[in-house]
Structure formats: structure tokens, C-alpha cells
Design a protein around this motif. Sequence first.
Motif, mmCIF file in Angstrom:
data_model
loop_
_atom_site.group_PDB
_atom_site.id
_atom_site.type_symbol
_atom_site.label_atom_id
_atom_site.label_comp_id
_atom_site.label_asym_id
_atom_site.label_seq_id
_atom_site.Cartn_x
_atom_site.Cartn_y
_atom_site.Cartn_z
ATOM 1 N N TRP A 178 0.597 -1.277 0.210
ATOM 2 C CA TRP A 178 0.030 -0.020 -0.092
ATOM 3 C C TRP A 178 1.118 1.168 0.258
ATOM 4 C CZ3 TRP A 178 0.079 3.491 4.093
ATOM 5 C CH2 TRP A 178 1.111 3.581 5.246
ATOM 6 N N TRP A 179 1.991 1.335 0.568
ATOM 7 C CA TRP A 179 2.849 2.316 1.054
ATOM 8 C C TRP A 179 3.460 2.471 -0.603
ATOM 9 C CZ3 TRP A 179 3.809 6.794 3.460
ATOM 10 C CH2 TRP A 179 5.455 6.910 3.285
ATOM 11 N N ASN A 180 3.980 1.495 -1.345
ATOM 12 C CA ASN A 180 4.217 1.684 -2.790
ATOM 13 C C ASN A 180 3.166 2.233 -3.883
ATOM 14 O OD1 ASN A 180 6.841 0.575 -1.924
ATOM 15 N ND2 ASN A 180 6.407 -1.888 -2.453
ATOM 16 N N ASP A 181 2.283 2.031 -3.577
ATOM 17 C CA ASP A 181 0.731 2.277 -4.337
ATOM 18 C C ASP A 181 0.955 3.839 -3.798
ATOM 19 O OD1 ASP A 181 0.781 -0.764 -5.116
ATOM 20 O OD2 ASP A 181 -0.798 -0.650 -3.736
ATOM 21 N N LEU A 182 1.114 4.100 -2.621
ATOM 22 C CA LEU A 182 0.428 5.662 -2.166
ATOM 23 C C LEU A 182 2.154 6.374 -3.049
ATOM 24 C CD1 LEU A 182 -0.451 7.171 -1.074
ATOM 25 C CD2 LEU A 182 0.121 7.029 0.676
ATOM 26 N N ILE A 183 3.541 6.299 -3.190
ATOM 27 C CA ILE A 183 3.923 6.610 -4.040
ATOM 28 C C ILE A 183 3.837 6.766 -5.047
ATOM 29 C CG2 ILE A 183 6.737 7.083 -3.909
ATOM 30 C CD1 ILE A 183 5.916 7.506 -0.790
ATOM 31 N N ALA A 184 3.122 5.795 -5.750
ATOM 32 C CA ALA A 184 3.545 5.611 -6.999
ATOM 33 C C ALA A 184 2.097 6.781 -8.052
ATOM 34 C CB ALA A 184 3.124 4.521 -7.278
ATOM 35 N N TRP A 185 1.416 6.979 -6.657
ATOM 36 C CA TRP A 185 -0.041 7.335 -6.742
ATOM 37 C C TRP A 185 0.142 9.137 -6.652
ATOM 38 C CZ3 TRP A 185 -2.508 10.475 -4.095
ATOM 39 C CH2 TRP A 185 -4.493 11.297 -4.100
ATOM 40 N N LEU A 186 0.864 9.237 -5.829
ATOM 41 C CA LEU A 186 1.694 10.384 -5.172
ATOM 42 C C LEU A 186 2.315 11.209 -6.791
ATOM 43 C CD1 LEU A 186 2.039 10.725 -1.859
ATOM 44 C CD2 LEU A 186 0.174 11.902 -2.652
ATOM 45 N N SER A 187 3.103 10.552 -7.250
ATOM 46 C CA SER A 187 4.202 10.389 -8.082
ATOM 47 C C SER A 187 3.592 10.810 -8.832
ATOM 48 C CB SER A 187 5.261 9.784 -8.260
ATOM 49 O OG SER A 187 5.179 8.185 -8.319
ATOM 50 N N SER A 188 2.035 10.386 -9.681
ATOM 51 C CA SER A 188 1.794 10.253 -11.591
ATOM 52 C C SER A 188 0.941 12.332 -11.494
ATOM 53 C CB SER A 188 0.598 9.280 -10.739
ATOM 54 O OG SER A 188 -0.188 9.685 -10.391
#
Length: 214
Positions: free
Chosen positions: A3-13
Motif C-alpha cells: 500500500w505504501w508503494n502504491d501511495l508513492i506511485a500515485w503521488l508521483s503520477s
Amino acid sequence: MQWWNDLIAWLSSSAARPTVFAGVVLFVAVLAAGLLAAWIASAAVRRVVAQRDREAKAAAVAALIDAATEASVWNSLTPQEQVLADRTVGQADILVRLLPIRGSDVTANWAAHQLHELKRASATFGYQLDPAVVEFRDRLLEWQRHPARTRKQFQDDLVRWRTQRQEPEQVAVEAQDAWVAEQHHAHYQSATSPDETPRPGDTAPTQALDDARA
């Protein structure tokens, strides 16, 4: 950790940039509003405190000026009126000493000395003390407007009076004050008791005062 990786990926999108920008703007706006509200509240509290201090100072000064007017005719007041006047002076003295102003105790000491002198002089000069009362009033009003500058003047007066005081003369003055107070009370007691005759030998201790000054 997915979930943390998904959050970081979403914020950087690129799709999350408007949302992140709106969140940052909202946070900054809330923080600025909170700081502004705190500043306004602090300024309002300071104004209220300053207003109360000004009102307390004005009330104390007015009470002292009124006490000076009564002190100038002290010997013509009844004992009951003198007690009430002393209570008013005591309350005003406490108010002045409790003011959050540097040197307020110096002002209280100066006023106490001046009131004592007016009481003493009232037995001799009476209503001729009006200029002294006016000077007392003007100097207290000046202290109300410029406390720091007037405090130094009051301190200089207290030092000068202390150096001018002579012990033999002071004892004689206190004896004369006590005699005047005794005669004043005896006068009003005789007014309520007409049959009472004055005691022989009641004379003012002026000779002792003259000897001390000589």
C-alpha cells in the motif's frame, strides 16, 4: 508495504498533482487562518488589558486627587469623615502599588507624603491650600501620561525630603500633629456633649517645635 508503494506511485503520477496541490493549498490556508485568528485574539486581549490598566490608573489618580481636596480641609472634617477619607486613600494607595507600571510604589510613596503634608497644613492654612492641591493634581495627571519621566521626579522629591528631615524637628512636628488631632476630636466630642468643659492646660506644643527648629 504494497500500500505504501502504491501511495508513492500515485503521488508521483501526473493524475495526483491537482489533488496534492489542492491539499497543500488547503493546509496552508488553514494554517494561515489559525495564525491570523491567534494574532487577532492576542491583540484583542492586549487591548482589553491595556484598557483595564488605564481605567485602574485613572480611578486611582482620581481617588488620590479627591483625597487631596479633603486633606486640604482635613481639620474641618468630622472624625467620621476623616475615617472614610483615610479608607479611600488606603484603597487608592493599594491600587497605585498594584498597577503594572514600573515605579508605581514610588508614586504611592510620593502621594502619601504630599497628603500627609496637606493634612498638617490644613490646621494652619485651611482653604489657602488650593494651589498645593492643584499642583498635586497636575503632577499626578502628568504621571498618568508620562509615568517613566515623572517617576524620576518623584524619586528626586523623596530623596530631597529624606535629606531635609531633621530628627529633633521631626519629633516636635509629630508631637504637634498628635496635639492637633487630639484637639480636633475633643472639639467634636464637646459638640455632642455641651456640658463638657475643656481641660486646663491644653495648649499646642509650639514651643517645642520652635526650639527644635532653632
